[in-house]
Design an enzyme around this catalytic site. Sequence first.
Site, mmCIF file in Angstrom:
data_model
loop_
_atom_site.group_PDB
_atom_site.id
_atom_site.type_symbol
_atom_site.label_atom_id
_atom_site.label_comp_id
_atom_site.label_asym_id
_atom_site.label_seq_id
_atom_site.Cartn_x
_atom_site.Cartn_y
_atom_site.Cartn_z
ATOM 1 N N CYS A 88 3.147 -0.502 -4.138
ATOM 2 C CA CYS A 88 2.670 -0.589 -2.931
ATOM 3 C C CYS A 88 1.592 0.366 -2.777
ATOM 4 O O CYS A 88 0.710 0.312 -3.462
ATOM 5 C CB CYS A 88 3.815 0.113 -1.605
ATOM 6 S SG CYS A 88 4.135 1.828 -2.426
ATOM 7 N N ASN A 91 2.438 4.597 -2.949
ATOM 8 C CA ASN A 91 3.697 4.815 -3.917
ATOM 9 C C ASN A 91 4.347 6.231 -3.567
ATOM 10 O O ASN A 91 4.796 7.177 -4.264
ATOM 11 C CB ASN A 91 3.061 4.912 -5.454
ATOM 12 C CG ASN A 91 4.103 5.034 -6.555
ATOM 13 O OD1 ASN A 91 3.994 5.803 -7.467
ATOM 14 N ND2 ASN A 91 5.254 4.616 -6.297
ATOM 15 N N CYS A 93 6.237 5.774 -0.218
ATOM 16 C CA CYS A 93 7.245 5.050 0.647
ATOM 17 C C CYS A 93 8.042 4.020 0.110
ATOM 18 O O CYS A 93 9.168 3.991 -0.550
ATOM 19 C CB CYS A 93 6.863 4.781 1.874
ATOM 20 S SG CYS A 93 5.972 6.100 2.977
ATOM 21 N N ARG A 94 7.447 2.564 0.070
ATOM 22 C CA ARG A 94 8.095 1.432 -0.213
ATOM 23 C C ARG A 94 8.289 1.349 -1.633
ATOM 24 O O ARG A 94 9.625 0.921 -2.088
ATOM 25 C CB ARG A 94 7.363 0.310 0.415
ATOM 26 C CG ARG A 94 7.001 0.273 1.693
ATOM 27 C CD ARG A 94 6.021 -0.923 2.429
ATOM 28 N NE ARG A 94 4.880 -0.201 1.942
ATOM 29 C CZ ARG A 94 3.848 -0.921 2.093
ATOM 30 N NH1 ARG A 94 3.716 -2.126 2.442
ATOM 31 N NH2 ARG A 94 2.475 -0.180 1.707
ATOM 32 N N SER A 95 7.466 1.400 -2.568
ATOM 33 C CA SER A 95 7.891 1.317 -3.992
ATOM 34 C C SER A 95 8.584 2.222 -4.679
ATOM 35 O O SER A 95 9.678 1.987 -5.415
ATOM 36 C CB SER A 95 6.550 0.995 -4.842
ATOM 37 O OG SER A 95 5.606 2.178 -4.676
ATOM 38 N N ASP A 213 4.881 -1.709 5.878
ATOM 39 C CA ASP A 213 4.413 -0.082 5.688
ATOM 40 C C ASP A 213 5.106 0.625 6.835
ATOM 41 O O ASP A 213 4.725 0.406 7.980
ATOM 42 C CB ASP A 213 3.016 -0.187 5.785
ATOM 43 C CG ASP A 213 2.196 1.240 5.451
ATOM 44 O OD1 ASP A 213 3.117 2.209 5.375
ATOM 45 O OD2 ASP A 213 1.022 1.271 5.450
HETATM 46 P P1 4NP Z 1 3.667 3.179 1.006
HETATM 47 O O1 4NP Z 1 3.085 3.930 2.401
HETATM 48 O O2 4NP Z 1 2.330 2.508 0.460
HETATM 49 O O3 4NP Z 1 4.596 2.283 1.322
HETATM 50 O O4 4NP Z 1 3.754 4.267 0.117
HETATM 51 C C1 4NP Z 1 1.895 4.636 2.540
HETATM 52 C C2 4NP Z 1 1.862 5.713 2.085
HETATM 53 C C3 4NP Z 1 0.839 6.326 2.485
HETATM 54 C C4 4NP Z 1 -0.503 5.957 3.117
HETATM 55 C C5 4NP Z 1 -0.239 4.485 3.694
HETATM 56 C C6 4NP Z 1 0.930 3.749 3.239
HETATM 57 N N1 4NP Z 1 -1.645 6.696 3.600
HETATM 58 O O5 4NP Z 1 -2.383 6.049 4.306
HETATM 59 O O6 4NP Z 1 -1.866 7.680 2.967
#
Ligand code: 4NP
Length: 249
Positions: A88, A91, A93-95, A213
């Site tokens: 994602c 790295n 939340c989703r992945s 997201d």
């Molecule tokens: P992820 O979510 O891609 O599912 O890990 C996010 C984590 C951090 C951010 C955005 C989305 N950020 O903007 O820091």
Amino acid sequence: MRTLCNSGGNLINLRFCHCPQFRSSNAPFLIPSSRITCLSRRNPTAAISYKHSLFSPSGLSPIQASMASSTSSIGTEETKPFSVLFVCLGNICRSPAAEGVFRHLVNKRALDSKFKIDSAGTINYHEGNEADPRMRAASKRRGIQITSISRPIQPSDFRDFDLILAMDKQNREDILEAFSRWKSRDALPADAYKKVKLMCSYCKKHDETEVPDPYYGGPQGFEKVLDLLEDACESLLDEVLAEHKHLQE
Ligand code: 4NP
């Protein structure tokens, strides 16, 4: 479009992330993603360590690394574990949740030794951090442990993994863009881009095409992520096992 960077409390709208740690002229992996958002500075040294992880982590040239990798790979197609990398943006939340859900299903079927499971992000901003506490808590309520530590995707992932699963279309675009930059320099297999698939292409019970997201949303966003991942991971595992019968022997 979220293009906010926070430099000392001031929110600035930028197409590129211009946080100081990304601004080095040597910055190896500055994705021109309209979705990069940097609102936390939990790991200000991440860009430096990422630079080293991308460029010659072993001290070998790309060709040497490629040869070392091909000669040291353990076993043949029939004995080596099937490897899956979930990717994602951050790295956190989703992945990591996808990694946890898939690991949980593999463990329930006592197939742990037959799989190599990992996750990564297309940016290095959270490198070294545990997964987001909201994601860990939502997963824990469903009996799923998330233990991963954030890391950015790296060239060797295109050699080392059989499948690379992107959570959304922007992630897939960023992964493919990184591959096209790395493939010659790192002597990557030319067809490795074929390993990159969208996670939701495995969903059977949901019509969504992307895992959204959840980072800036409420608790229901984390539940939605898990609903989609449980659906996708179940059929992903069934499909891999159907295509690679030796994994169950
Ligand atoms: P992820 O979510 O891609 O599912 O890990 C996010 C984590 C951090 C951010 C955005 C989305 N950020 O903007 O820091």
